[in-house]
Design an enzyme around this catalytic site. Sequence first.
Site, PDB file in Angstrom:
ATOM      1  N   GLU A 266      -2.984   2.195  -5.753  1.00 40.61           N
ATOM      2  CA  GLU A 266      -2.917   0.621  -6.067  1.00 40.61           C
ATOM      3  C   GLU A 266      -2.141   0.427  -7.356  1.00 40.61           C
ATOM      4  O   GLU A 266      -2.547  -0.251  -8.437  1.00 40.61           O
ATOM      5  CB  GLU A 266      -4.038   0.125  -6.171  1.00 40.61           C
TER       6      GLU A 266
ATOM      7  N   GLU B  37      -8.248   2.322   2.591  1.00 40.43           N
ATOM      8  CA  GLU B  37      -9.629   1.683   1.954  1.00 40.43           C
ATOM      9  C   GLU B  37      -9.785   0.510   2.582  1.00 40.43           C
ATOM     10  O   GLU B  37      -8.781  -0.322   2.917  1.00 40.43           O
ATOM     11  CB  GLU B  37      -9.493   1.407   0.440  1.00 40.43           C
TER      12      GLU B  37
END
Length: 464
Positions: free
Chosen positions: A166, A361
């Site tokens: 991220e 995720e």
Amino acid sequence: MTTKQFPKGFLWGAATSAPQTEGHSLENGKSKTTWDYWYETSPEKFNDAQGPKNTSNLYEMYAEDCKRMQEIGLNSYRTSIAWARLLPDGKTVNEEAVAFYRDYFKKIKENGVAPIINLFHFDMPMWLMEKGGWEARESVAAFAFYAKTAFELFGDLVTDWTTFNEPIVHVEMGYLYGYHYPAIVDFKKAVQVGYHTLLAHAAAVKEFRAVLPTGKIGIILNITPTYTRSTDYADQKAGVASDLLNTKSFLDPAVHGKVSQELIDLLAENQLTPKTKEHDKELLQNTVDFIGLNYYHPHRVKAPQNPAVPAKMPEDLYEPYDWPEKRINPYRGWEIYPEALYDVAMMMKNEYNNLPWFVSENGMGVADEERFMDEKGMIQDDYRIEFMVEHLNYLHKGIEAGSNCFGYHTWTFIDCWSWLNGYRNRYGFYRVDLEDHYKRSLKKSGLWFKEVSQNNGYTDASST
Ligand code: BGP
């Protein structure tokens, strides 16, 4: 009732990261990261004064934890290496870290689990932060050296790697919204930080091709698909800007090998163009083999009401839209919208060459989970199972429509530390008892996941 079967070899796993699990943050040769420093200087910012020092104590408990992976049927698992542990001064290899990670990765494999190893999960070493962190161009070479070192030291054990987790998050949280150190608010700096991160990613991919030509490398991006308030021109324009900054900024270069012209134009119009060098374009041509997408919630936007021109903050380009029909996870405050996983699957198929990708995720953080403990001490987290089934249903629909998705990783394996939120919201298949030596205990969702993994699918009672 329908049975959802997933493609052969589908990855059923969970993800976590070094800083959120290992503990021993200032021990065994590890140097400080920005998290250690921030906790030291501003402990009041952290939920319940829970800092990065001990987290879930995996450093001592990993052998047993690896057995737990098998107990719940994981066939793959992502974690990260702590840069500041492996190279405490950026140059010298910490042999204790090498021994730890080698044994950890071996034990993961001995339990029939394929490791996917990530290099950076928000944990900037303090020695580099002192030189400017990602704001400084030298961070690119520093990261490339770290990546090369890791590939050389562990490449015989690990074939699947990722560069960043991220990357847009340390840009936003550190340089726009104040949740990560250095908590600067400066759109132009944020863009420069993002650009250096992107170059560091590409430089690591380049090193990878030289060191491990038969391995596979990707990047993990958080996907917050944009949905606009309406089809009006102004709302659509806001949606385009949000997509360019939040999704395409890293996804386009990672897959297509270049930053899109639309993003270059948007940055130029707003006087946000970062400093670049002549050979950067060449470097960016180092594309990935696969993409990991972390999906938690969508991004709903509308046209800004009184935007500054040029934009001073992203909100001058798009404003959050409060969709009246939204469902919310009250603990984390995030919208629950599983439908987006189908849209994401189609985006990967139609706009990104149907490159192999996986959900890296997905999960539900819940506070005070001990409320749901039964008399045998097992947390009955049916809400988590429901959340995952809903998401898997839409993912399955996307796969049936031809999207090249090869796995589903949940967040997370064992309850872990969450940055400023500490241990407030729990996500794991195993509970961690902070009052009892980090004792792990299986939750109901772990048993459910084992069955899903063994059957490579599940029967969904709610659909027809
Ligand atoms: C992702 C991060 C993880 C993890 C997760 C859950 O964005 O990659 O590190 O923290 O979100 O979010 P949170 O811990 O903020 O509740």
